[in-house]
Design a protein around this motif. Structure first.
Motif, PDB file in Angstrom:
ATOM      1  N   ASN A 295       9.892 -39.937   8.742  1.00 46.54           N
ATOM      2  CA  ASN A 295      10.730 -39.601   8.136  1.00 46.54           C
ATOM      3  C   ASN A 295      11.076 -40.299   6.523  1.00 46.54           C
ATOM      4  O   ASN A 295      11.589 -39.763   5.818  1.00 46.54           O
ATOM      5  CB  ASN A 295      12.064 -39.550   8.729  1.00 46.54           C
ATOM      6  CG  ASN A 295      12.237 -39.137   9.701  1.00 46.54           C
ATOM      7  OD1 ASN A 295      11.849 -37.948   9.883  1.00 46.54           O
ATOM      8  ND2 ASN A 295      13.008 -38.838  10.762  1.00 46.54           N
TER       9      ASN A 295
ATOM     10  N   VAL B  19      16.334 -36.265   4.773  1.00 45.96           N
ATOM     11  CA  VAL B  19      16.255 -35.817   6.092  1.00 45.96           C
ATOM     12  C   VAL B  19      17.148 -36.334   6.689  1.00 45.96           C
ATOM     13  O   VAL B  19      17.913 -37.128   6.509  1.00 45.96           O
ATOM     14  CB  VAL B  19      15.282 -37.519   6.259  1.00 45.96           C
ATOM     15  CG1 VAL B  19      14.613 -36.951   8.150  1.00 45.96           C
ATOM     16  CG2 VAL B  19      13.694 -36.818   5.660  1.00 45.96           C
TER      17      VAL B  19
ATOM     18  N   ASP C 267      18.847 -36.402  11.165  1.00 42.32           N
ATOM     19  CA  ASP C 267      17.861 -36.886  11.821  1.00 42.32           C
ATOM     20  C   ASP C 267      18.695 -37.296  13.012  1.00 42.32           C
ATOM     21  O   ASP C 267      18.845 -38.260  13.571  1.00 42.32           O
ATOM     22  CB  ASP C 267      16.806 -38.207  11.305  1.00 42.32           C
ATOM     23  CG  ASP C 267      17.868 -39.691  10.784  1.00 42.32           C
ATOM     24  OD1 ASP C 267      19.450 -39.091  10.953  1.00 42.32           O
ATOM     25  OD2 ASP C 267      18.121 -40.614  11.102  1.00 42.32           O
TER      26      ASP C 267
END
Length: 288
Positions: free
Chosen positions: A249, A259, A261
């Motif tokens: 990431n 990103v 997540d």
């Protein structure tokens, strides 16, 4: 009829199919799940629901309309919607799943698509074909993994033949069935950028990608077996990647990619990450 088509893995995702994990449990259908089961126990249902909500929230944050496939008590891996249907530039293709525990999924996908007025472009009938092995890299270029397990050479060749008849270039990539699906080792992140387990994938494969202008961010074997490569591009410079994939990431963010997540550890322990848990139904075309 809905316009459920896509011609790449990286165009902006506008519609996606998921399945709630109401009946999810770990079953020994792959090496990752068998390792998890050897440690004992089963996932907490409330934890599963909370993690899946995080995934759905990330999909919506990325701008996608989320459709929900009703879960079935006797089909615990229906949450991995990637495998039963692959959407192409011509529409959905019904796959032929290999594991007995998952074969019944086809009936519910047929019913769901019929209820939404969706017509299948093709239906797999040779060997086995599963969506986790199919990667629509960009318009006119596709990749199909063939481990001989979940997708075999006959299934891969039939699917490749349909695309080749449309003028596409398709590479069939053999790999060891220990890795379940090719999306355990490789996924697209953005136009011209993939993540890949270079410890395992052969140099000839990465050279072929490079010849098509696709470079790879490396993911070590240990992280790949924790579903580190298994990401979902949302298009527009965004991806969904599991929270535990911290090194990847960070590398994606260094590339200028946003990103999202979600915590997905209970699903990755069963052998599937964001890519496995989603079946893109429609993407807009995106130019590198």
């Amino acid at each position: 009829m809905p316009d459920w088509t896509l011609s790449s893995e990286t165009g902006r995702l506008t519609e996606v199919l998921v399945c709630l994990p109401d009946h999810y449990r770990w079953i020994p259908t792959n090496a990752i799940a068998r390792r998890t089961l050897a440690a004992g126990g089963q996932p907490d249902l409330q934890g599963l629901a909370a993690q899946h909500r995080e995934l759905v929230d990330a999909l919506r944050q990325g701008g996608a309309t989320v459709h929900v496939l009703p879960p079935q008590p006797h089909l615990p891996y229906m949450a991995y919607t990637r495998d039963s249907v692959v959407v192409t530039h011509r529409g959905p293709v019904l796959c032929q799943l290999e594991r007995p525990q998952r074969r019944g999924e086809y009936a519910h996908l047929l019913d769901w698509h019929a209820a939404h007025g969706s017509r299948f472009w093709r239906m797999s009938s040779a060997g086995t074909l599963e969506g986790g092995d199919v990667h629509i890299l960009r318009p006119g270029l596709a990749l199909v993994g063939a481990s001989g397990g979940r997708t075999d050479l006959d299934g891969a060749a039939q699917f490749a033949g349909w695309l080749r008849a449309e003028g596409w270039e398709v590479r069939i990539e053999p790999f060891d069935e220990h890795f379940l699906h090719l999306d355990v080792l490789f996924c697209m992140a953005a136009p011209g950028l993939a993540v890949a387990c270079l410890d395992v994938l052969p140099e000839g494969f990465t050279a072929w990608l490079a010849s098509h202008g696709i470079r790879c961010l490396p993911v070590p074997y240990r992280e790949a077996m924790r579903l580190g490569c298994n990401i979902l591009s949302l298009g527009g410079g965004r991806v969904i990647s599991a929270r535990q994939s911290r090194a990847l990431n960070a590398a994606l963010r260094a590339e200028g990619i946003e990103v999202l997540d979600p915590e997905l550890s209970l699903f990755t322990a069963g052998g599937g990450g964001p890519h496995c848990l989603t079946c893109p139904l429609r993407r807009e075309e995106e130019t590198p």
